[in-house]
Enzyme design. Sequence first.
Site, PDB file in Angstrom:
ATOM      1  N   CYS A 113     -29.652  17.970  -6.865  1.00 36.55           N
ATOM      2  CA  CYS A 113     -29.994  18.898  -5.768  1.00 36.55           C
ATOM      3  C   CYS A 113     -31.103  19.862  -6.062  1.00 36.55           C
ATOM      4  O   CYS A 113     -31.929  19.981  -5.035  1.00 36.55           O
ATOM      5  CB  CYS A 113     -28.846  19.741  -5.268  1.00 36.55           C
ATOM      6  SG  CYS A 113     -27.807  20.677  -6.493  1.00 36.55           S
ATOM      7  N   ASP A 347     -29.806  21.569   3.566  1.00 38.44           N
ATOM      8  CA  ASP A 347     -28.810  21.213   2.653  1.00 38.44           C
ATOM      9  C   ASP A 347     -29.233  19.716   1.817  1.00 38.44           C
ATOM     10  O   ASP A 347     -29.145  18.946   2.667  1.00 38.44           O
ATOM     11  CB  ASP A 347     -27.360  21.274   3.052  1.00 38.44           C
ATOM     12  CG  ASP A 347     -26.540  21.052   1.777  1.00 38.44           C
ATOM     13  OD1 ASP A 347     -26.546  20.921   0.689  1.00 38.44           O
ATOM     14  OD2 ASP A 347     -25.167  21.392   2.278  1.00 38.44           O
ATOM     15  N   HIS A 349     -27.428  17.885  -0.196  1.00 37.08           N
ATOM     16  CA  HIS A 349     -26.028  17.375  -0.746  1.00 37.08           C
ATOM     17  C   HIS A 349     -25.405  16.777   0.465  1.00 37.08           C
ATOM     18  O   HIS A 349     -24.411  16.769   0.984  1.00 37.08           O
ATOM     19  CB  HIS A 349     -24.863  18.699  -0.979  1.00 37.08           C
ATOM     20  CG  HIS A 349     -25.219  19.435  -1.901  1.00 37.08           C
ATOM     21  ND1 HIS A 349     -26.118  20.558  -1.840  1.00 37.08           N
ATOM     22  CD2 HIS A 349     -25.214  19.363  -3.308  1.00 37.08           C
ATOM     23  CE1 HIS A 349     -26.299  21.219  -2.890  1.00 37.08           C
ATOM     24  NE2 HIS A 349     -25.997  20.604  -3.989  1.00 37.08           N
TER      25      HIS A 349
END
Length: 460
Positions: A113, A347, A349
């Site tokens: 990430c 994000d 993820h």
Amino acid sequence: MEASGSDEVDKLKTKFMSAWNNMKYSWVLKTKTYFSRNSPVLLLGKCYHFKSEEENDPAPVGSGWAGENEHVVIYGNVEEFRRDFISRIWLTYREEFPQIEGSALTTDCGWGCTLRTGQMLLAQGLILHFLGRAWTWPDALDIENSDSASWTSHTVKKLTASFEASLTGERTPKVPPSILKEPRRTGSEDEEGRNELCHRKIISWFGDSPLACFGLHQLIEYGKKSGKTAGDWYGPAVVAHILRKAVEEARHPDLQGITIYVAQDCTVYKADVIDKQGISAGLETTEDKAIILLVPVRLGGERTNMDYLDFVKGILSLEYCVGIIGGKPKQSYYFAGFQDDSLIYMDPHYCQSFVDVSIKDFPLESFHCPSPKKMSFRKMDPSCTVGFYCRNAQDFERASEELTQVLKASSREKYPLFTFVKGHARDYDFTSTPTNEDDLFSEDEKKRLKRFSTEEFVLL
């Protein structure tokens, strides 16, 4: 025989992890994000006030930072904000990409990430360099809303179909009939076409293949020089140095006019920056190189100090800010804006299927985030890297003066988060950056990277 059995076990593990990641990371975009109509929203130097959607005259901006940067204030509505946000390049977890050398990994789910947030920051720097801050993607508002429960399954099906077709070489892009019947573009439409080609080129540099200059495979190779391997976690400071090496080593002709400088121990040595901008790398030009300035900082001890909120708001109010590699404990996010005391972020993820960017007209939808997320500043992990873009030496001088003012205004303690100092690092007994291409990091850099690695948060 044993080797064969081990290979089968690795394959089974990979399949199991792929199934687990699909389940674990497929819900990221399904939660709604709410914005207040009573407060301005800042996104990488542009200000939007949603009140103007219902009122004839623009509402006054209530943010101190927006008021101090009136030259970048834009009164817009929700659609304009969405278009601007969606136009930012979004890099997320991917699966089923070519195997990473030296490992059995074909996905970065669960560990990549911070590399992805670093890619997003660099991508924004490249957008400013090639397209400018005013550019937006013409198809931004055509992306399906992530609030719909069907977004994930629809996108996965579309990307999977595209990937399967690419393997057979029979991919036929789905183009709306109205576009097929459009006449030949002229004038401003030609410029839009050129911008779209540039947009695609930038995304292709971040493709998940060994040949992509800023792709995950290349970044991991540079990370090996600092003791990192595929599957390890990477902190924001380590990623800053990896990005620097990736840009320095890039051989694409279009990338020879840009470089990266990483601050040393929260200090920007102005002479070193100017030297990097003046190096023309064999090009027959007297123009300065553009530079992306990366500054690893720590916004507190164990937790983020709320006194630094004004600093974060201040830098995100600057148009030449390219964002923040940060996050909260155990997760990395790309911060690009704020509203009140909440940060706006993208994000990484979210596990998506591999897209072969070497194919003409590869699908772009999965590289643009359809919905922003918000997070309280209090939840932010103190370790982060902030980034700024300067087109030439004059821009750098202006930026250093403005940032110094932001640092002074937001610093309630004796020392600011970082400083600009005249001269070279070597003038202060620091080891200068090595010129030996075989050793991408000096011993001094390796020690600093090791220290950063032990101080920063673990990313799961």
